[in-house]
Structures are given as C-alpha cells and as structure tokens.
Design a protein around this motif. Sequence first.
Motif, PDB file in Angstrom:
ATOM      1  N   GLY A  41      49.487  53.185  39.877  1.00 44.46           N
ATOM      2  CA  GLY A  41      48.145  53.230  40.452  1.00 44.46           C
ATOM      3  C   GLY A  41      48.007  54.428  41.371  1.00 44.46           C
ATOM      4  N   THR A  42      46.912  55.202  41.215  1.00 45.60           N
ATOM      5  CA  THR A  42      46.714  56.400  42.035  1.00 45.60           C
ATOM      6  C   THR A  42      45.475  56.301  42.911  1.00 45.60           C
ATOM      7  N   THR A  43      44.685  55.233  42.742  1.00 44.89           N
ATOM      8  CA  THR A  43      43.567  55.006  43.648  1.00 44.89           C
ATOM      9  C   THR A  43      43.295  53.495  43.674  1.00 44.89           C
ATOM     10  N   THR A  44      42.573  53.067  44.709  1.00 44.07           N
ATOM     11  CA  THR A  44      42.281  51.636  44.829  1.00 44.07           C
ATOM     12  C   THR A  44      40.959  51.302  44.139  1.00 44.07           C
ATOM     13  N   PHE A  45      40.789  50.042  43.807  1.00 42.40           N
ATOM     14  CA  PHE A  45      39.495  49.622  43.247  1.00 42.40           C
ATOM     15  C   PHE A  45      38.399  49.654  44.317  1.00 42.40           C
ATOM     16  N   GLY A  46      38.803  49.588  45.595  1.00 44.08           N
ATOM     17  CA  GLY A  46      37.827  49.789  46.666  1.00 44.08           C
ATOM     18  C   GLY A  46      37.184  51.166  46.549  1.00 44.08           C
ATOM     19  N   THR A  58      42.326  50.161  33.512  1.00 44.42           N
ATOM     20  CA  THR A  58      43.494  49.288  33.551  1.00 44.42           C
ATOM     21  C   THR A  58      44.059  49.280  34.974  1.00 44.42           C
ATOM     22  N   PHE A  59      45.219  48.687  35.149  1.00 46.32           N
ATOM     23  CA  PHE A  59      45.799  48.437  36.465  1.00 46.32           C
ATOM     24  C   PHE A  59      47.176  49.075  36.597  1.00 46.32           C
ATOM     25  N   HIS A  60      47.632  49.178  37.845  1.00 45.30           N
ATOM     26  CA  HIS A  60      48.995  49.636  38.122  1.00 45.30           C
ATOM     27  C   HIS A  60      49.987  48.924  37.196  1.00 45.30           C
ATOM     28  N   SER A  61      50.843  49.673  36.560  1.00 42.24           N
ATOM     29  CA  SER A  61      51.849  49.192  35.604  1.00 42.24           C
ATOM     30  C   SER A  61      51.252  48.377  34.454  1.00 42.24           C
ATOM     31  N   LEU A  62      50.021  48.725  34.091  1.00 41.88           N
ATOM     32  CA  LEU A  62      49.321  48.124  32.926  1.00 41.88           C
ATOM     33  C   LEU A  62      49.172  46.608  33.036  1.00 41.88           C
ATOM     34  N   GLN A  63      48.796  46.151  34.223  1.00 37.76           N
ATOM     35  CA  GLN A  63      48.641  44.703  34.390  1.00 37.76           C
ATOM     36  C   GLN A  63      47.270  44.227  33.922  1.00 37.76           C
ATOM     37  N   GLY A  64      46.954  44.547  32.670  1.00 33.29           N
ATOM     38  CA  GLY A  64      45.749  44.013  32.041  1.00 33.29           C
ATOM     39  C   GLY A  64      44.610  45.006  31.932  1.00 33.29           C
ATOM     40  N   ILE A  67      37.374  45.203  33.733  1.00 36.54           N
ATOM     41  CA  ILE A  67      35.964  45.186  33.352  1.00 36.54           C
ATOM     42  C   ILE A  67      35.157  45.171  34.645  1.00 36.54           C
ATOM     43  N   ALA A  68      34.209  46.121  34.796  1.00 35.36           N
ATOM     44  CA  ALA A  68      33.305  46.105  35.946  1.00 35.36           C
ATOM     45  C   ALA A  68      31.888  45.873  35.431  1.00 35.36           C
ATOM     46  N   LEU A  69      31.221  44.884  36.005  1.00 34.55           N
ATOM     47  CA  LEU A  69      29.863  44.562  35.570  1.00 34.55           C
ATOM     48  C   LEU A  69      29.068  44.045  36.760  1.00 34.55           C
ATOM     49  N   ASP A  70      27.889  44.642  36.974  1.00 32.06           N
ATOM     50  CA  ASP A  70      27.002  44.247  38.072  1.00 32.06           C
ATOM     51  C   ASP A  70      27.726  44.257  39.417  1.00 32.06           C
ATOM     52  N   GLY A  71      28.658  45.200  39.580  1.00 29.53           N
ATOM     53  CA  GLY A  71      29.355  45.334  40.852  1.00 29.53           C
ATOM     54  C   GLY A  71      30.567  44.435  41.004  1.00 29.53           C
ATOM     55  N   ARG A  77      43.926  39.342  31.520  1.00 30.30           N
ATOM     56  CA  ARG A  77      45.365  39.416  31.249  1.00 30.30           C
ATOM     57  C   ARG A  77      45.701  38.604  30.019  1.00 30.30           C
ATOM     58  N   ASP A  78      46.983  38.263  29.896  1.00 28.69           N
ATOM     59  CA  ASP A  78      47.496  37.498  28.773  1.00 28.69           C
ATOM     60  C   ASP A  78      46.535  36.397  28.322  1.00 28.69           C
ATOM     61  N   GLY A  79      46.189  36.369  27.043  1.00 29.38           N
ATOM     62  CA  GLY A  79      45.330  35.327  26.513  1.00 29.38           C
ATOM     63  C   GLY A  79      43.861  35.498  26.847  1.00 29.38           C
ATOM     64  N   GLY A  80      43.493  36.590  27.524  1.00 24.34           N
ATOM     65  CA  GLY A  80      42.095  36.822  27.877  1.00 24.34           C
ATOM     66  C   GLY A  80      41.661  36.125  29.152  1.00 24.34           C
ATOM     67  N   VAL A  81      42.653  35.623  29.913  1.00 27.02           N
ATOM     68  CA  VAL A  81      42.356  34.948  31.187  1.00 27.02           C
ATOM     69  C   VAL A  81      41.929  35.981  32.231  1.00 27.02           C
ATOM     70  N   VAL A  82      40.846  35.658  32.945  1.00 22.99           N
ATOM     71  CA  VAL A  82      40.236  36.634  33.862  1.00 22.99           C
ATOM     72  C   VAL A  82      40.354  36.188  35.319  1.00 22.99           C
ATOM     73  N   ASN A  83      40.687  37.144  36.186  1.00 23.34           N
ATOM     74  CA  ASN A  83      40.546  36.892  37.628  1.00 23.34           C
ATOM     75  C   ASN A  83      39.818  38.055  38.282  1.00 23.34           C
ATOM     76  N   GLU A  84      39.324  37.834  39.491  1.00 23.08           N
ATOM     77  CA  GLU A  84      38.626  38.901  40.208  1.00 23.08           C
ATOM     78  C   GLU A  84      39.629  39.898  40.776  1.00 23.08           C
ATOM     79  N   VAL A  85      39.215  41.161  40.809  1.00 22.73           N
ATOM     80  CA  VAL A  85      40.065  42.225  41.326  1.00 22.73           C
ATOM     81  C   VAL A  85      39.852  42.333  42.831  1.00 22.73           C
ATOM     82  N   SER A  86      40.943  42.508  43.579  1.00 21.45           N
ATOM     83  CA  SER A  86      40.752  42.729  45.017  1.00 21.45           C
ATOM     84  C   SER A  86      40.718  44.239  45.274  1.00 21.45           C
ATOM     85  N   PRO A  87      39.978  44.657  46.332  1.00 21.79           N
ATOM     86  CA  PRO A  87      39.765  46.094  46.568  1.00 21.79           C
ATOM     87  C   PRO A  87      41.048  46.881  46.799  1.00 21.79           C
ATOM     88  N   ASP A  88      42.139  46.215  47.186  1.00 20.91           N
ATOM     89  CA  ASP A  88      43.376  46.971  47.422  1.00 20.91           C
ATOM     90  C   ASP A  88      44.265  47.068  46.185  1.00 20.91           C
TER      91      ASP A  88
END
Length: 257
Positions: A41-46, A58-64, A67-71, A77-88
């Motif tokens: 990772g070279t920059t934060t999602f913040g 994608t994410f640091h070390s290809l962790q999935g 998708i950004a939509l409406d902010g 990740r595995d199986g299409g399971v989704v969680n929210e990204v934290s700004p850091d």
Amino acid sequence: VGTVEPRSMLQVVQSVKCAVDPDEVFQQSTIQALLEGCFDGTTTFGEVARHGDFGLGTFHSLQGEMIALDGGFYQARDGGVVNEVSPDQTTPFAVVKFFHPTLSKELKGDLNLSTVTDAVDALLEDKTDCYAVKIHGDFDKVEGRAIQPVTKPYPPLAQATQSEFSRQNVSGTMVGFRFPTDVQGLNVPGYHLHFISDDRTFGGHVFAISASCVTIEIDETAILHLALPSGIANPENLSEEQASALHKVEFQKRVAD
Ligand SMILES: [Zn+2]
C-alpha cells in the motif's frame, strides 16, 4: 506537477502531491506496477476518498477488490463477502472519480456483459476519453472474483490466486471505467467493472452477468491524474508478455487454467 506527453488525446497529469480536481479521474500507481508485483500500500483510502466517491482498486498485499460507490468504500474478499474499508487501510492501486453522470440510458433485453458494454460504447462520442461507468439493475446472475492475499516475496499479479463466486437474483451496481487503448501500461484498456450489491454484502471483480433490465450512467473526462509513488516509473507500453498477462488477469475466468 507536470504534463506527460500523452499517447492519445488523453491528458495525463502526473504529480506526487495531489490537488483535488472534481472533473478528473484520479489514479494511484499503474497497472504495469501491479502486474510486476508492487502490492505494498502506498496511500491510504482516506487520501483516495479526497479524489473521488466512485471507483475501484485493490488493497495492500492484494487483500481483495475495492469498490467505491456514493462515497462508501467497500472491500470484497473470499466468496464475495464485503466489509467497509477504514480510512487508514492502504492501497497499491486505485482509480476513482467524483461521479457526475452526463448521460444515462435504460437498457432492456437478454443482457450479458458484452451486450451491456457494447450499448455503452454506442453512447460514447469520443473513445479516446476516460469514462466512469455505473450500471445498476436487478441481475439474474453475477459472476465475480476476488483476488487472494499474497505474502512476500510477492509473485507477479498473474500468479496470485483468485476466489471465484456467483450470485443469482441480486440487485446492485457495476462500478468501473472504460479507458482508451492508448492508456496501456497505465490502466486497463477497455472496461474494468466491479460489483456491489444494494445491501452492500456481496461484491467483487465482474467477469459475467445476466439481466433483463439495467440503467447505465456515464461520466466523461479527458483528464487522468496519475499519482506515482516513489520507485514506480511512468510506464512504457507493455511488453507483449505483460499485455497478455493483463488480459488473462482481467478478462478471463481462471477455472479453465
Ligand atoms: Zn478488478
């Protein structure tokens, strides 16, 4: 800040310190660097979120898949399971824009990914520009995948493992971009689409869909703002080997390999 001589009509603006322009596509790093295994990772999602409310990556070390939509920023990740990204959380590759559609169209019929992207193509006046593309609908089926995390020493992208999955009867949005051919090395020429369900629980990189009605929205820009982390060069055109690896990574199902 400088303007790199474009390989197309596209204006590629390159800088390390990033001012925000709501009309440009903002991109962290290059697809060539990703192909070669630059997965730290070279920059934060913040920081990424300052440049757009819509996009993919994608994410640091290809962790999935991102998708950004409406902010909102989401991690599939595995199986299409989704969680929210934290700004850091950090990213080695992300492409975002503030989405302000200038064109929209409802599409009906026996739709698959190529009929939908052909219909988008038919709406575009200038195929040398960048287009942010949003496609919402009730999908009969979405087939996707999520890249699996890798550890150091990092392999080339083509050797990273993918989790493949599909979901039937799912309402959601395909989020992504259409880039011109001459963007090769910087980004993926043609369409690159990720999916996120309306309930934000399912998503990933899309390789097939079926639907009978979707709504297409398109936002055009001629400006690609490239943020190059230190150590990552503005790419030459891809070698034949890299272009074929990219095609394999982005557009082909892995099952047959
Ligand atoms: Zn993808």
